[in-house]
Design an enzyme around this catalytic site. Structure first.
Site, PDB file in Angstrom:
ATOM      1  N   HIS A  25     -23.616 -30.516  75.368  1.00  0.00           N
ATOM      2  CA  HIS A  25     -23.521 -31.614  76.338  1.00  0.00           C
ATOM      3  C   HIS A  25     -24.904 -32.101  76.761  1.00  0.00           C
ATOM      4  O   HIS A  25     -25.037 -32.767  77.788  1.00  0.00           O
ATOM      5  CB  HIS A  25     -22.717 -31.175  77.585  1.00  0.00           C
ATOM      6  CG  HIS A  25     -21.444 -30.462  77.258  1.00  0.00           C
ATOM      7  ND1 HIS A  25     -21.365 -29.097  77.165  1.00  0.00           N
ATOM      8  CD2 HIS A  25     -20.222 -30.934  76.937  1.00  0.00           C
ATOM      9  CE1 HIS A  25     -20.130 -28.740  76.821  1.00  0.00           C
ATOM     10  NE2 HIS A  25     -19.421 -29.835  76.669  1.00  0.00           N
TER      11      HIS A  25
HETATM   12  S1  FES Z   1     -24.817 -28.374  77.883  1.00  0.00           S
HETATM   13 FE1  FES Z   1     -22.740 -27.809  78.015  1.00  0.00          FE
HETATM   14  S2  FES Z   1     -22.726 -25.846  77.133  1.00  0.00           S
HETATM   15 FE2  FES Z   1     -24.790 -26.422  77.054  1.00  0.00          FE
END
Ligand code: FES
Length: 185
Positions: free
Chosen positions: A150
Site C-alpha cells: 500500500h
Molecule cells: S503498506 Fe500496507 S502492508 Fe505495507
C-alpha cells in the site's frame, strides 16, 4: 544420688532423641520441598529445541557497507543492513518533530555500531515484507525500505516516513557476540 544421676541422664537422652527427631523431620521437609520445586522449575524452563528456535545467530562479516541481507527469526523476516556514512548522516539530520514514530537512529542501533540496522522485515501497516534489503530492490523515497502493498516508505533508520504504516519497522532484541556475529532473540 545414683538414681538422680540416672534420672538426669534419662532426661538428657530424651531431649537428644527429640532433637534428633525434630532435625530429621525438618531435613526431610527440606528435601521434600526441593523435590517438589525442582520439577516445577524444570517444567518452566524452555527445552533446548525451543531455545534454539527463539534465537538466531548471524554472521555479518560478509555484509559490505551499503548492503543488506534477509534472514529470519521466529519465522519472521529480518533485515540486517550495513549503513553507509551517507545513510547514517541522512537519518541523523531528520528532526524528530517530522517523524510519525519519533526515534533516533542511535535509539534503534547499538552504541558504536550505528551502521548496523537490524529490523524485522514486516511492514507495520498490514504485515507485508517491504522491499529494499535485496540488491536492486526499490528503497522508496527515503532510501530505506518500500512496502509495495500500500505504499509505505521507510527511511535509512527504517522509520516510517510516508504511506499508511503507523510505526517504524520493529527492532528485535539482539546483541553482538563479536564484531562479526549477532544473536537475535
Ligand atoms: S503498506 Fe500496507 S502492508 Fe505495507
Amino acid at each position: 544420688m545414683a538414681s538422680e544421676t540416672n534420672l538426669n541422664a534419662g532426661i538428657e537422652e530424651g531431649v537428644r532423641r527429640r532433637d534428633f527427631i525434630n532435625i530429621a523431620a525438618v531435613s526431610f521437609a527440606g528435601v521434600g520441598a526441593v523435590a517438589v520445586v525442582l520439577p516445577l522449575v524444570n517444567q518452566m524452563n524452555p527445552s533446548a529445541d525451543v531455545l534454539a528456535l527463539s534465537s538466531t545467530e548471524i554472521d555479518i562479516s560478509a555484509i559490505e557497507t551499503g548492503q543488506a541481507i534477509k534472514t529470519s527469526w521466529r519465522k519472521q523476516p529480518v533485515f540486517v543492513r550495513n549503513l553507509t556514512a551517507t545513510e547514517i548522516a541522512a537519518a541523523n539530520k531528520v528532526p524528530l518533530s517530522e517523524l510519525r514514530d519519533p526515534q533516533t537512529l542511535a535509539e534503534r542501533t547499538k552504541v558504536g555500531k550505528e551502521n548496523w540496522l537490524i529490523t524485522l522485515g514486516v511492514c507495520t501497516h498490514l504485515g507485508c515484507v517491504p522491499l529494499g534489503a535485496a540488491e536492486g530492490e526499490p528503497r522508496g523515497d527515503f532510501g530505506g525500505y518500500f512496502c509495495p502493498c500500500h505504499g509505505s516508505h521507510y527511511d535509512t533508520a527504517a522509520r516510517i516516513r510516508k504511506g499508511p504504516a503507523p510505526k517504524n519497522l520493529v527492532v528485535p532484541p539482539y546483541e553482538f557476540t563479536s564484531d562479526t556475529a549477532v544473536t537475535i532473540g
